[in-house]
Design a protein around this motif. Structure first.
Motif, PDB file in Angstrom:
ATOM      1  N   ASN A  33       0.816  -1.216   0.000  1.00 46.95           N
ATOM      2  CA  ASN A  33       0.000   0.000   0.000  1.00 46.95           C
ATOM      3  C   ASN A  33       0.848   1.263   0.000  1.00 46.95           C
ATOM      4  O   ASN A  33       0.519   2.244  -0.672  1.00 46.95           O
ATOM      5  N   SER A  34       1.908   1.261   0.790  1.00 47.30           N
ATOM      6  CA  SER A  34       2.769   2.433   0.880  1.00 47.30           C
ATOM      7  C   SER A  34       4.142   2.013   1.369  1.00 47.30           C
ATOM      8  O   SER A  34       4.313   0.952   1.968  1.00 47.30           O
ATOM      9  N   MET A  35       5.115   2.872   1.064  1.00 51.60           N
ATOM     10  CA  MET A  35       6.489   2.656   1.489  1.00 51.60           C
ATOM     11  C   MET A  35       6.960   3.951   2.117  1.00 51.60           C
ATOM     12  O   MET A  35       6.607   5.041   1.635  1.00 51.60           O
ATOM     13  N   ALA A  36       7.778   3.853   3.150  1.00 55.49           N
ATOM     14  CA  ALA A  36       8.194   5.068   3.839  1.00 55.49           C
ATOM     15  C   ALA A  36       9.590   4.911   4.420  1.00 55.49           C
ATOM     16  O   ALA A  36      10.098   3.797   4.586  1.00 55.49           O
ATOM     17  N   TRP A  37      10.180   6.046   4.718  1.00 57.91           N
ATOM     18  CA  TRP A  37      11.449   6.109   5.443  1.00 57.91           C
ATOM     19  C   TRP A  37      11.215   6.862   6.751  1.00 57.91           C
ATOM     20  O   TRP A  37      10.607   7.936   6.747  1.00 57.91           O
ATOM     21  N   TYR A  38      11.724   6.296   7.820  1.00 56.27           N
ATOM     22  CA  TYR A  38      11.717   6.929   9.125  1.00 56.27           C
ATOM     23  C   TYR A  38      13.168   7.075   9.574  1.00 56.27           C
ATOM     24  O   TYR A  38      14.070   6.427   9.034  1.00 56.27           O
ATOM     25  N   ARG A  39      13.389   7.910  10.575  1.00 54.85           N
ATOM     26  CA  ARG A  39      14.716   8.004  11.150  1.00 54.85           C
ATOM     27  C   ARG A  39      14.614   8.226  12.657  1.00 54.85           C
ATOM     28  O   ARG A  39      13.612   8.748  13.149  1.00 54.85           O
ATOM     29  N   GLN A  40      15.666   7.807  13.335  1.00 56.97           N
ATOM     30  CA  GLN A  40      15.718   7.980  14.779  1.00 56.97           C
ATOM     31  C   GLN A  40      17.126   8.392  15.174  1.00 56.97           C
ATOM     32  O   GLN A  40      18.077   7.620  14.981  1.00 56.97           O
ATOM     33  N   ALA A  41      17.232   9.601  15.704  1.00 54.92           N
ATOM     34  CA  ALA A  41      18.504  10.100  16.220  1.00 54.92           C
ATOM     35  C   ALA A  41      18.631   9.693  17.681  1.00 54.92           C
ATOM     36  O   ALA A  41      17.629   9.383  18.340  1.00 54.92           O
ATOM     37  N   PRO A  42      19.854   9.706  18.209  1.00 59.31           N
ATOM     38  CA  PRO A  42      20.056   9.324  19.614  1.00 59.31           C
ATOM     39  C   PRO A  42      19.190  10.149  20.549  1.00 59.31           C
ATOM     40  O   PRO A  42      19.100  11.375  20.417  1.00 59.31           O
ATOM     41  N   GLU A  43      18.513   9.474  21.455  1.00 57.76           N
ATOM     42  CA  GLU A  43      17.686  10.105  22.487  1.00 57.76           C
ATOM     43  C   GLU A  43      16.513  10.887  21.908  1.00 57.76           C
ATOM     44  O   GLU A  43      15.969  11.763  22.577  1.00 57.76           O
ATOM     45  N   LYS A  44      16.130  10.562  20.694  1.00 56.20           N
ATOM     46  CA  LYS A  44      14.959  11.197  20.083  1.00 56.20           C
ATOM     47  C   LYS A  44      13.987  10.124  19.618  1.00 56.20           C
ATOM     48  O   LYS A  44      14.358   8.971  19.412  1.00 56.20           O
ATOM     49  N   GLN A  45      12.721  10.531  19.419  1.00 49.28           N
ATOM     50  CA  GLN A  45      11.728   9.593  18.921  1.00 49.28           C
ATOM     51  C   GLN A  45      11.906   9.367  17.432  1.00 49.28           C
ATOM     52  O   GLN A  45      12.417  10.219  16.699  1.00 49.28           O
ATOM     53  N   ARG A  46      11.462   8.194  17.004  1.00 49.91           N
ATOM     54  CA  ARG A  46      11.486   7.902  15.573  1.00 49.91           C
ATOM     55  C   ARG A  46      10.506   8.835  14.873  1.00 49.91           C
ATOM     56  O   ARG A  46       9.385   9.050  15.350  1.00 49.91           O
ATOM     57  N   GLU A  47      10.940   9.379  13.727  1.00 49.39           N
ATOM     58  CA  GLU A  47      10.095  10.323  13.002  1.00 49.39           C
ATOM     59  C   GLU A  47       9.979   9.929  11.533  1.00 49.39           C
ATOM     60  O   GLU A  47      10.910   9.354  10.951  1.00 49.39           O
TER      61      GLU A  47
END
Length: 124
Positions: A33-47
């Motif tokens: 249905n969909s494809m996405a990229w997320y990222r998570q920096a140290p001590e931060k939430q995944r966005e």
């Protein structure tokens, strides 16, 4: 079994570019249905960084608009990319690919699958 495998991360200087790839595989895949990229920096939430639907519509986080481009391989619907340009130190994070997938045995109940993550480090 569904698998998502990312590649293309690494170390780059500020202002540089990187291209991430994600390959989705699995015998039981009916459709994506969909494809996405997320990222998570140290001590931060995944966005959420960027998303593309199976129809080709895209959406981006404000922080990456104009610098990042999400796309998919039209010949292979199971492969998609994130082209990152003008990288900044604040883009440093682990980047995860995500796909919302319909399986043959659950065609009306799509499920989100994740890759293992790839490190992107931007030096100043």
């Amino acid at each position: 079994q569904v698998q998502l495998v990312e590649s293309g991360g690494g170390l780059v200087q500020a202002g540089g570019s990187l291209r991430l790839s994600c390959v989705t595989s699995g015998r039981s895949i009916l459709g994506i249905n969909s494809m996405a990229w997320y990222r998570q920096a140290p001590e931060k939430q995944r966005e959420l960084v960027a998303v593309i639907t199976n129809g080709g519509s895209t959406n981006y986080a404000d922080s990456v608009k104009g610098r990042f481009t999400i796309s998919k391989d039209n010949a292979k619907d199971t492969t998609f990319f994130l082209q990152m340009t003008s990288l900044k130190p604040e883009d440093t994070a682990v980047y995860y690919c995500n796909a919302v997938i319909r399986l043959w045995d659950r065609p009306t109940s799509p499920y989100a699958y994740w890759g293992q993550g790839t490190q992107v480090t931007v030096s100043s």
